[in-house]
Design an enzyme around this catalytic site. Structure first.
Site, PDB file in Angstrom:
ATOM      1  N   ASP A  10      -1.532   9.195   8.934  1.00 13.91           N
ATOM      2  CA  ASP A  10      -1.876   8.748   7.578  1.00 13.91           C
ATOM      3  C   ASP A  10      -1.337   9.780   6.595  1.00 13.91           C
ATOM      4  OD1 ASP A  10      -3.112   8.190   5.162  1.00 13.91           O
ATOM      5  OD2 ASP A  10      -5.138   8.132   5.996  1.00 13.91           O
ATOM      6  N   ILE A  11      -0.503   9.341   5.682  1.00 11.48           N
ATOM      7  CA  ILE A  11       0.173  10.293   4.791  1.00 11.48           C
ATOM      8  C   ILE A  11      -0.804  10.995   3.841  1.00 11.48           C
ATOM      9  CG2 ILE A  11       0.775   8.746   2.866  1.00 11.48           C
ATOM     10  CD1 ILE A  11       3.654  10.019   3.057  1.00 11.48           C
ATOM     11  N   ASN A  24       5.268   0.261  -6.514  1.00  7.78           N
ATOM     12  CA  ASN A  24       6.037  -0.861  -7.083  1.00  7.78           C
ATOM     13  C   ASN A  24       6.558  -0.421  -8.446  1.00  7.78           C
ATOM     14  OD1 ASN A  24       3.856  -1.553  -9.067  1.00  7.78           O
ATOM     15  ND2 ASN A  24       2.769  -2.001  -7.152  1.00  7.78           N
ATOM     16  N   GLY A  32      -1.213  -1.476   1.194  1.00  7.68           N
ATOM     17  CA  GLY A  32      -0.454  -0.610   2.084  1.00  7.68           C
ATOM     18  C   GLY A  32      -0.662   0.861   1.792  1.00  7.68           C
ATOM     19  N   VAL A  33       0.431   1.607   1.870  1.00  7.17           N
ATOM     20  CA  VAL A  33       0.326   3.055   1.668  1.00  7.17           C
ATOM     21  C   VAL A  33      -0.030   3.369   0.208  1.00  7.17           C
ATOM     22  CG1 VAL A  33       2.804   3.460   1.263  1.00  7.17           C
ATOM     23  CG2 VAL A  33       1.408   5.249   2.269  1.00  7.17           C
ATOM     24  N   ASP A  34       0.439   2.544  -0.717  1.00  5.50           N
ATOM     25  CA  ASP A  34       0.108   2.716  -2.135  1.00  5.50           C
ATOM     26  C   ASP A  34      -1.416   2.649  -2.327  1.00  5.50           C
ATOM     27  OD1 ASP A  34       0.464   2.913  -4.882  1.00  5.50           O
ATOM     28  OD2 ASP A  34       1.308   0.908  -5.149  1.00  5.50           O
ATOM     29  N   SER A 127       9.421   0.510   2.013  1.00  2.00           N
ATOM     30  CA  SER A 127       9.896  -0.899   2.065  1.00  2.00           C
ATOM     31  C   SER A 127       9.679  -1.605   3.397  1.00  2.00           C
ATOM     32  CB  SER A 127      11.380  -1.028   1.673  1.00  2.00           C
ATOM     33  OG  SER A 127      11.554  -0.899   0.281  1.00  2.00           O
ATOM     34  N   GLY A 129       6.873  -2.385   4.890  1.00  2.00           N
ATOM     35  CA  GLY A 129       5.631  -3.155   4.987  1.00  2.00           C
ATOM     36  C   GLY A 129       5.818  -4.501   4.318  1.00  2.00           C
ATOM     37  N   TYR A 131       7.343  -5.331   1.737  1.00  2.00           N
ATOM     38  CA  TYR A 131       8.682  -5.574   1.192  1.00  2.00           C
ATOM     39  C   TYR A 131       9.684  -6.019   2.266  1.00  2.00           C
ATOM     40  CZ  TYR A 131       7.608  -3.979  -3.577  1.00  2.00           C
ATOM     41  OH  TYR A 131       7.108  -3.857  -4.850  1.00  2.00           O
TER      42      TYR A 131
HETATM   43  N1  AR6 Z   1       0.145   6.430   5.632  1.00  2.00           N
HETATM   44  C1  AR6 Z   1       1.450   6.280   5.973  1.00  2.00           C
HETATM   45  N2  AR6 Z   1       2.063   5.084   6.035  1.00  2.00           N
HETATM   46  C2  AR6 Z   1       1.322   3.989   5.760  1.00  2.00           C
HETATM   47  C3  AR6 Z   1      -0.045   4.056   5.395  1.00  2.00           C
HETATM   48  C4  AR6 Z   1      -0.632   5.342   5.344  1.00  2.00           C
HETATM   49  N3  AR6 Z   1      -1.922   5.520   5.001  1.00  2.00           N
HETATM   50  N4  AR6 Z   1      -0.484   2.782   5.179  1.00  2.00           N
HETATM   51  C5  AR6 Z   1       0.564   1.965   5.408  1.00  2.00           C
HETATM   52  N5  AR6 Z   1       1.652   2.679   5.766  1.00  2.00           N
HETATM   53  P1  AR6 Z   1       3.878  -0.823   2.390  1.00  2.00           P
HETATM   54  P2  AR6 Z   1       6.395  -1.402   0.944  1.00  2.00           P
HETATM   55  C6  AR6 Z   1       3.021   2.221   6.099  1.00  2.00           C
HETATM   56  O1  AR6 Z   1       3.569  -2.271   2.520  1.00  2.00           O
HETATM   57  O2  AR6 Z   1       6.861  -2.263   2.067  1.00  2.00           O
HETATM   58  C7  AR6 Z   1       2.298  -2.106  -2.111  1.00  2.00           C
HETATM   59  O3  AR6 Z   1       1.415  -3.126  -2.475  1.00  2.00           O
HETATM   60  C8  AR6 Z   1       3.211   0.801   6.560  1.00  2.00           C
HETATM   61  O4  AR6 Z   1       2.867   0.659   7.935  1.00  2.00           O
HETATM   62  O5  AR6 Z   1       2.789   0.100   2.004  1.00  2.00           O
HETATM   63  O6  AR6 Z   1       7.329  -0.389   0.356  1.00  2.00           O
HETATM   64  C9  AR6 Z   1       3.012  -1.496  -3.323  1.00  2.00           C
HETATM   65  O7  AR6 Z   1       2.209  -1.502  -4.478  1.00  2.00           O
HETATM   66  C10 AR6 Z   1       4.702   0.604   6.331  1.00  2.00           C
HETATM   67  O8  AR6 Z   1       5.448   1.072   7.439  1.00  2.00           O
HETATM   68  O9  AR6 Z   1       5.053  -0.576   1.291  1.00  2.00           O
HETATM   69  C11 AR6 Z   1       4.207  -2.390  -3.489  1.00  2.00           C
HETATM   70  O10 AR6 Z   1       3.915  -3.526  -4.256  1.00  2.00           O
HETATM   71  C12 AR6 Z   1       4.995   1.523   5.142  1.00  2.00           C
HETATM   72  O11 AR6 Z   1       3.818   2.308   4.945  1.00  2.00           O
HETATM   73  C13 AR6 Z   1       4.528  -2.800  -2.076  1.00  2.00           C
HETATM   74  O12 AR6 Z   1       3.325  -2.657  -1.320  1.00  2.00           O
HETATM   75  C14 AR6 Z   1       5.322   0.809   3.862  1.00  2.00           C
HETATM   76  O13 AR6 Z   1       4.521  -0.368   3.756  1.00  2.00           O
HETATM   77  C15 AR6 Z   1       5.557  -1.876  -1.453  1.00  2.00           C
HETATM   78  O14 AR6 Z   1       5.918  -2.379  -0.197  1.00  2.00           O
END
Ligand code: AR6
Length: 177
Positions: A10-11, A24, A32-34, A127, A129, A131
């Protein structure tokens, strides 16, 4: 030369100077991570993002995209243990040449960390997740771009890829070994 490492985890819990958020282009927060980063940092982070978005709009950025895809902005870290958070908006995958924009996320984040005096930085798998960017192709871009950009960032001593899922972890291990 900096070390490049990969962990699965977890970052929000890693011990680095600055973490990168897969945000975004509205800097509006999300899932997600955001979502994880905003929850861990606390409400001050949303306020800081909205302040930057307002400043960017005032300076001429589009209303809907104050942080265009591929660009990066810095906020404080609030309740997180790191010193700062870099927010970058990755591209949505369409299969029509998004690799340049994804590379810009990694390059601009590293350059901003360097300019800000940070010595260590952690990246999520931008990107890959909601995206929808294919994980193997995204890992190729991430590792190649970081390797190519590090010579321009002499102050950065450690880059950590933080993979949430096992598949990404394996892809990065292969590319970094
Ligand atoms: N620590 C590290 N990585 C993580 C964590 C965490 N706690 N949680 C999820 N991931 P995503 P995107 C990974 O969907 O595709 C948001 O709503 C996850 O498994 O978070 O860039 C934003 O506001 C995946 O491999 O980001 C944007 O609208 C990676 O993080 C949109 O999602 C990215 O997944 C961005 O989409």
């Amino acid at each position: 030369m900096a070390v490049i490492e990969v962990i699965q985890g977890d970052i929000t819990a890693v011990d680095v100077d600055v973490i990168v958020n897969a945000a975004n282009s509205a800097l509006a927060g999300g899932g997600g991570v955001d979502g994880a980063i905003h929850r861990a940092a606390g409400p001050g982070l949303h306020e800081a993002c909205m302040k930057i978005a307002a400043e960017k709009r005032k300076a001429g950025a589009s209303f809907s995209e104050p942080c265009p895809t591929g660009e990066a902005v810095l906020t404080g870290a609030f309740n997180l243990r790191c010193k700062g958070i870099i927010h970058t908006a990755g591209p949505v995958w369409h299969g029509r040449g998004e690799s340049g924009l994804l590379a810009s996320c990694y390059r601009n984040s590293l350059l901003l960390a360097e300019q800000s005096g940070f010595a260590s930085i952690a990246f999520p798998n931008i990107s890959t997740g909601v995206y929808g960017y294919p994980k193997d192709l995204a890992a190729d871009v991430a590792v190649k771009t970081v390797r190519e950009t590090l010579p321009d960032c002499p102050g950065i001593k450690r880059v950590l890829f933080v993979c949430f899922d096992r598949e990404n972890y394996g892809l990065y291990q292969t590319r970094l070994s």
